[in-house]
Design an enzyme around this catalytic site. Structure first.
Site, short mmCIF file in Angstrom:
data_model
loop_
_atom_site.label_atom_id
_atom_site.label_comp_id
_atom_site.label_asym_id
_atom_site.label_seq_id
_atom_site.Cartn_x
_atom_site.Cartn_y
_atom_site.Cartn_z
N SER A 112 77.40 -9.87 32.63
CA SER A 112 76.09 -10.53 32.70
C SER A 112 75.79 -11.04 34.09
O SER A 112 74.63 -11.14 34.47
CB SER A 112 76.06 -11.76 31.78
N HIS A 133 74.44 -2.70 31.94
CA HIS A 133 74.14 -4.02 31.36
C HIS A 133 73.01 -3.96 30.33
O HIS A 133 71.87 -3.66 30.65
CB HIS A 133 73.78 -5.01 32.49
N GLU A 145 70.53 -1.98 32.47
CA GLU A 145 70.49 -2.00 33.94
C GLU A 145 71.73 -1.26 34.47
O GLU A 145 72.84 -1.50 33.99
CB GLU A 145 70.49 -3.43 34.46
N ASN A 183 69.19 -11.20 34.15
CA ASN A 183 69.83 -12.50 33.98
C ASN A 183 69.51 -13.48 35.09
O ASN A 183 69.69 -14.69 34.92
CB ASN A 183 71.34 -12.34 33.79
P1 NAI Z 1 82.15 -12.35 23.01
O1 NAI Z 1 82.83 -13.62 23.35
O2 NAI Z 1 81.29 -12.30 21.79
O3 NAI Z 1 83.23 -11.17 22.86
C1 NAI Z 1 84.19 -10.91 23.82
C2 NAI Z 1 85.33 -10.17 23.12
O4 NAI Z 1 86.23 -9.69 24.12
C3 NAI Z 1 86.14 -11.06 22.18
O5 NAI Z 1 86.20 -10.44 20.92
C4 NAI Z 1 87.52 -11.14 22.85
O6 NAI Z 1 88.56 -11.21 21.91
C5 NAI Z 1 87.56 -9.85 23.63
N1 NAI Z 1 88.44 -9.84 24.79
C6 NAI Z 1 88.53 -10.76 25.77
N2 NAI Z 1 89.40 -10.38 26.71
C7 NAI Z 1 89.88 -9.16 26.32
C8 NAI Z 1 90.78 -8.22 26.88
N3 NAI Z 1 91.38 -8.45 28.04
N4 NAI Z 1 91.02 -7.08 26.20
C9 NAI Z 1 90.42 -6.82 25.02
N5 NAI Z 1 89.54 -7.68 24.44
C10 NAI Z 1 89.27 -8.81 25.10
O7 NAI Z 1 81.34 -11.94 24.30
P2 NAI Z 1 80.00 -11.06 24.39
O8 NAI Z 1 78.84 -11.95 24.20
O9 NAI Z 1 80.13 -9.85 23.56
O10 NAI Z 1 80.01 -10.69 25.93
C11 NAI Z 1 80.84 -9.68 26.44
C12 NAI Z 1 80.39 -9.29 27.81
O11 NAI Z 1 79.05 -8.83 27.76
C13 NAI Z 1 80.41 -10.45 28.82
O12 NAI Z 1 80.71 -9.94 30.08
C14 NAI Z 1 78.98 -10.95 28.76
O13 NAI Z 1 78.62 -11.64 29.91
C15 NAI Z 1 78.24 -9.63 28.62
N6 NAI Z 1 76.91 -9.71 28.04
C16 NAI Z 1 76.67 -10.59 27.03
C17 NAI Z 1 75.43 -10.67 26.48
C18 NAI Z 1 75.15 -11.59 25.36
O14 NAI Z 1 73.97 -11.78 25.03
N7 NAI Z 1 76.15 -12.19 24.73
C19 NAI Z 1 74.30 -9.84 26.97
C20 NAI Z 1 74.69 -8.88 28.00
C21 NAI Z 1 75.94 -8.87 28.52
#
Ligand code: NAI
Length: 367
Positions: A112, A133, A145, A183
């Site tokens: 993000s 993204h 993106e 963002n």
């Molecule tokens: P989340 O917290 O819902 O999920 C992250 C997942 O990654 C968790 O299930 C965790 O167990 C897993 N994880 C963490 N480290 C790991 C590793 N080393 N190996 C394997 N699994 C691992 O986070 P979310 O919201 O899905 O965000 C994920 C990425 O996407 C982040 O970089 C965030 O900034 C980006 N993003 C998020 C958005 C949103 O609206 N939540 C929108 C666009 C991008």
């Protein structure tokens, strides 16, 4: 075969998009609980969203996805999307680990806030990593993106074509920056909305935004994003942009406490709102005056143009694709009028002294 690492809010949906298009997908998460939740989401919520998005639904979604905690399972994938926690070092370590056993895949990051080159430069082949993204919710919103200062033409092209293949509209950025285009605008809104909260309740702000044609209210969206993710993104912005993304103390304190108490939004069942499954229970409310919020987004949009990240037309398009509004942020600026935008910024700056409300040069030149 597609690899998706991280099965949380974003990764689960990204895996569903690829599986629905007909790819075999390997979905990796270090948490078995996340994988279980992702599978449950694929069995119901994602199918409903695919239908809402007008995509031809494939009932065999779950059988196209291999759910695993074993990272090596992506060894034969040729496109690997990372959607793990928003921390730079773990993202770097993840791709460095994958490059040990997979030398053919194009790497894609859904980060993000970080610039793709911040990850890419730590890899032995920086050119293989592209920004990829999505906006939330990824099944319903068409934006992806794409870009990066180190990405090779081939990897960029793969990112663009993969986004199109799953029914998205890729937007290639001219230059990278923390937060990309979407963002940075959302981050500006996240800081500026603290000012609105001095006078209004979240549901009043959201009611106004929905009247303006946005699919989701700002606080509803924050709950969907996850307050933990939103906090990480704001921290990343403050590390990089300094005072410009400094917010009102009460709002920062609130966000910090909510995360500490595990009230993370939709994924934990409560954030700014209480959630019943995929629906927020938003009290009916009369609309707030959101001109300061819109003005702050316009101001940041123009800074993005000033910084050479994208032109006005692209910034406008990104806003439309991410909000589902029938107009973009530059259209909104024209409708509101630049003198009114300047007035709203000045008034908010007077009260808060927040840098986010300081008008940029390009905005001044439009008067
Ligand atoms: P989340 O917290 O819902 O999920 C992250 C997942 O990654 C968790 O299930 C965790 O167990 C897993 N994880 C963490 N480290 C790991 C590793 N080393 N190996 C394997 N699994 C691992 O986070 P979310 O919201 O899905 O965000 C994920 C990425 O996407 C982040 O970089 C965030 O900034 C980006 N993003 C998020 C958005 C949103 O609206 N939540 C929108 C666009 C991008």
């Amino acid at each position: 075969m597609i690899g998706v690492i991280g099965a949380g809010t974003m990764g689960a949906d990204i895996a569903a998009l690829f599986a629905n298009t007909g790819f075999k997908v390997v979905l990796v998460d270090r948490s078995k609980e996340s994988l279980k939740k992702a599978r449950e989401k694929h069995e119901e919520e994602c199918l409903n969203e695919l239908e809402e998005a007008g995509l031809k639904k494939r009932d065999e979604l779950v059988s196209s996805i291999h759910y695993t905690t074993e990272l090596k399972s992506v060894r034969d994938c040729d496109f690997i999307v990372e959607a793990i926690t928003e921390k730079l070092q773990p993202k770097i370590e993840l791709f460095r680990e994958i490059e040990r056993f997979n030398d053919k895949a194009v790497f894609a990051t859904n980060t993000s806030s970080f610039m793709p080159s911040e990850i890419a430069e730590k890899l032995s082949n920086p050119g293989r990593l592209t920004l990829f993204h999505f906006s939330n919710p990824p099944i319903l919103m068409p934006l992806v993106e794409v870009g990066g200062s180190r990405v090779s033409e081939e990897a960029l092209e793969k990112g663009v074509s993969m986004a199109k293949t799953i029914g998205k509209e890729p937007v290639v950025l001219k230059k990278e920056c923390r937060g990309h285009v979407l963002n940075r605008m959302l981050g500006a809104a996240g800081v500026a909305v603290g000012y609105c909260l001095l006078y209004h309740r979240p549901e009043e702000v959201d009611s106004a935004l929905k009247n303006l044609g946005l699919k989701y209210g700002f606080f509803e969206l924050l709950d969907m994003i996850g307050l933990d993710v939103a906090k990480d993104v704001l921290e990343s912005f403050r590390d990089y942009y300094g005072d410009r993304f400094k917010g009102i103390r009460s709002m920062d304190f609130f966000l910090e406490k909510m995360v500490e108490w595990g009230k993370l939004g939709k994924k934990s069942g409560e954030g700014f709102y209480k959630w019943e499954g995929s629906k927020a229970k938003i009290p009916t409310a009369s609309p707030a005056d959101v001109r300061p919020l819109v003005a702050a987004i316009v101001n940041e949009a123009l800074r993005i143009v000033e910084d050479g990240i994208a032109d006005e037309k692209t910034v406008n398009r990104v806003y439309m694709l991410a909000t589902n509004a029938p107009y973009g942020i530059m259209d909104a600026a024209e409708m509101l009028g630049y003198p009114n935008i300047l007035k709203a910024l000045n008034e908010a700056f007077e009260v808060t002294k927040l840098e986010i409300f300081r008008p940029c040069e390009l905005l001044r030149s439009k008067l």
